[in-house]
Design a protein around this motif. Structure first.
Motif, PDB file in Angstrom:
ATOM      1  N   ARG A 142     -21.752 -52.615  20.479  1.00 33.41           N
ATOM      2  CA  ARG A 142     -22.533 -51.399  20.255  1.00 33.41           C
ATOM      3  C   ARG A 142     -22.649 -51.170  18.751  1.00 33.41           C
ATOM      4  O   ARG A 142     -21.643 -50.913  18.091  1.00 33.41           O
ATOM      5  N   LYS A 230     -20.440 -42.241  31.828  1.00 33.41           N
ATOM      6  CA  LYS A 230     -19.437 -43.297  31.600  1.00 33.41           C
ATOM      7  C   LYS A 230     -18.022 -42.743  31.825  1.00 33.41           C
ATOM      8  O   LYS A 230     -17.037 -43.449  31.691  1.00 33.41           O
ATOM      9  N   GLY A 309     -16.519 -56.214  25.039  1.00 40.93           N
ATOM     10  CA  GLY A 309     -17.821 -55.617  25.393  1.00 40.93           C
ATOM     11  C   GLY A 309     -18.638 -56.557  26.268  1.00 40.93           C
ATOM     12  O   GLY A 309     -19.861 -56.405  26.376  1.00 40.93           O
ATOM     13  N   LEU A 312     -21.135 -55.317  29.053  1.00 40.73           N
ATOM     14  CA  LEU A 312     -22.255 -54.421  28.707  1.00 40.73           C
ATOM     15  C   LEU A 312     -23.572 -55.106  29.069  1.00 40.73           C
ATOM     16  O   LEU A 312     -23.676 -56.331  29.016  1.00 40.73           O
ATOM     17  N   ARG A 343     -26.006 -58.672  21.550  1.00 44.62           N
ATOM     18  CA  ARG A 343     -25.118 -58.850  22.714  1.00 44.62           C
ATOM     19  C   ARG A 343     -25.270 -60.242  23.307  1.00 44.62           C
ATOM     20  O   ARG A 343     -24.313 -60.843  23.768  1.00 44.62           O
TER      21      ARG A 343
END
Ligand code: AMP
Length: 461
Positions: A142, A230, A309, A312, A343
């Motif tokens: 992020r 979340k 992550g 994600l 990502r």
């Protein structure tokens, strides 16, 4: 002093150096540089996106970095996290309220209306690859600036296009060898949503006091958004909430089933996820996200590793049949999706997946002395214009240092021009694999070199 410098052979510029170095300036929090070393992977992804755009007939769109604040307020919704928390909004010097774009769907819709693209044969299909800015909380996967590669299709309500968006995303990610599925849901049409909102509100009302403050706000502003929370407590509550797919109108159901049928037919790995709503007000009907199968993987040495992550979403999108009206156009169905480049890069790098091709020159030009350098700068120009993959180190003087560069690059041939060759009007070609050197007429240099290079290409084929 200067005598001392001379005795110890210390260069005089030492005298001009500052006593202490200035405090280094770093990237702004949440922002990252992408260095030349990152580019082969970036370009690998970019190429897959370009290829898909070409094959599915999408044309590239570039819009300005700045947009009017009203564009996102109207389209994403004032209550969305994007508008209420994440936008870089400021007044410019003329007092206009502007935003550094956080996404490109709304700008694309603005451009579609502003330039009358509605008059072209529909659907109008566009793609983009641009950086976006969001004031997100920086963490693994992020960032506050990130690239999105996106596809938008305006003016056609067919579920074939919903399928096309999912197929494009899955095929791009599969070509990069990332194990991934597309998670799909339908938010239905107005009729479906009105029916669903009623039962959802009735359900959530029982738990409203237990919801975190932010989700209580969502509950009053737009109850569907609570599904996107979340927060752990909220997630537990919504796990048992009524599902929107049970409240779809006949039309909405038919559209969604057609999408599923196309995905089945093309063997697209998908998951039905009735809790997927996505964070923006403009979505209607189909919504989807590309989610990796797992954040864990086994390395070639047999070790288990976790990607930070890693679960994600790598991209997402959906239908937004009301968006064009929000930006001042007439009712126009539309659908789009965007992939997050950083990502995807993270997945490829961590998993050691796709083989990232690097540019490899085939020929290196070396020189001895200034006259030779000038001649070789000319030859370099000529070879480049003929399409040869050529390299040089013209700033280096010694031929040894130059040939070290040639070795590092792994070229097949080095071409060297020294004093003797200038006098003889010749040039030396050295095959770096066999070590064989040949002297040829300088005038024939270009044609002789190109002849050898074409042979390499033939061998490669
Ligand atoms: P969204 O439409 O917000 O779901 O964004 C589409 C895709 O962009 C996501 O699936 C991510 O891959 C990427 N993305 C969104 N926000 C960020 C962020 N803050 N940092 C990096 N990538 C992001």
């Amino acid at each position: 002093m200067s005598a001392l410098l001379a005795i110890y052979k210390i260069p005089t510029y030492i005298l001009d150096m500052p006593k202490t170095l200035k405090k280094p300036i770093q990237t702004v929090r949440g922002m990252r540089d992408m260095l030349p070393v990152d580019m082969p992977m970036f370009e690998l992804i970019e190429n897959e996106i370009r290829k898909a755009a070409r094959d599915y007939s999408y044309g590239r769109l570039i819009t300005p970095i700045l947009e009017e604040y009203a564009l996102f307020k109207r389209t994403a919704g004032e209550a969305s996290d994007l508008v209420s928390k994440e936008m870089y909004t400021f007044e410019d010097r003329g007092g206009d309220k502007v935003v550094i774009r956080p996404e490109l769907t709304a700008p694309a819709a603005r451009a579609y209306v502003e330039h009358g693209l509605v008059n072209l044969p529909q659907p109008v299909k566009i793609w983009y690859l641009e950086p976006m800015l969001r004031y997100d909380r920086p963490q693994a996967g992020r960032y506050r600036q990130f690239f999105q590669g996106g596809f938008e299709s305006f003016g056609d309500a067919s579920p074939v296009l919903d399928a096309e968006m999912c197929i494009i995303g899955i095929r791009i990610l599969q070509s990069l060898k990332i194990p991934v599925k597309v998670h799909i849901n339908s938010l239905g049409d107005n009729e479906s949503r009105t029916a669903y909102k009623k039962v959802l509100v009735a359900y959530l009302k029982q738990f409203v006091k237990k919801l975190p403050e932010d989700d209580q706000r969502r509950f009053t502003e737009n109850p569907l958004r609570v599904l996107d929370s979340k927060e752990k407590v909220t997630k537990e509550i919504i796990a048992d909430a009524p599902k929107i797919t049970d409240y779809l109108s006949e039309n909405a159901k038919e559209h969604f089933l057609k999408l599923i049928d196309y995905l089945e037919d093309l063997d697209i790995p998908y998951v039905l996820n009735p809790l997927l709503v996505r964070g923006l007000d403009y979505y209607t009907g189909t919504v989807f996200e590309f989610i990796p199968d797992s954040a864990e993987f086994i390395t070639s040495e047999g070790k288990k590793r976790e990607i930070p992550g890693g679960l994600l979403s790598l991209g997402g999108g959906g239908r937004y049949d009301k968006l064009i009206e929000e930006v001042g156009g007439k009712p126009t169905p539309a659908i789009g999706m965007a992939l997050g480049i950083e990502r995807i890069m993270n997945q490829i790098r961590e998993r050691g997946l796709a083989s990232v091709p690097t540019y490899k020159p085939q020929i290196f030009l070396g020189h001895i002395g200034d006259d030779a350098r000038k001649k070789m700068m000319n030859l370099f120009d000529m070879l480049r214009s003929q399409g040869a993959r050529v390299a040089q180190a013209f700033s280096k003087e010694g031929i040894k240092a130059q040939l070290e560069v040639a070795h590092r690059l792994g070229v097949r041939y080095s071409v060297i021009l020294g004093q003797k060759e200038i006098v003889d009007k010749t040039i030396l070609i050295r095959d770096m694999e066999s070590g064989i050197q040949e002297t040829i007429d300088f005038k024939k240099a270009v044609s002789e070199i190109m002849k050898r290079l074409s042979k390499i290409n033939e061998n490669l084929l």
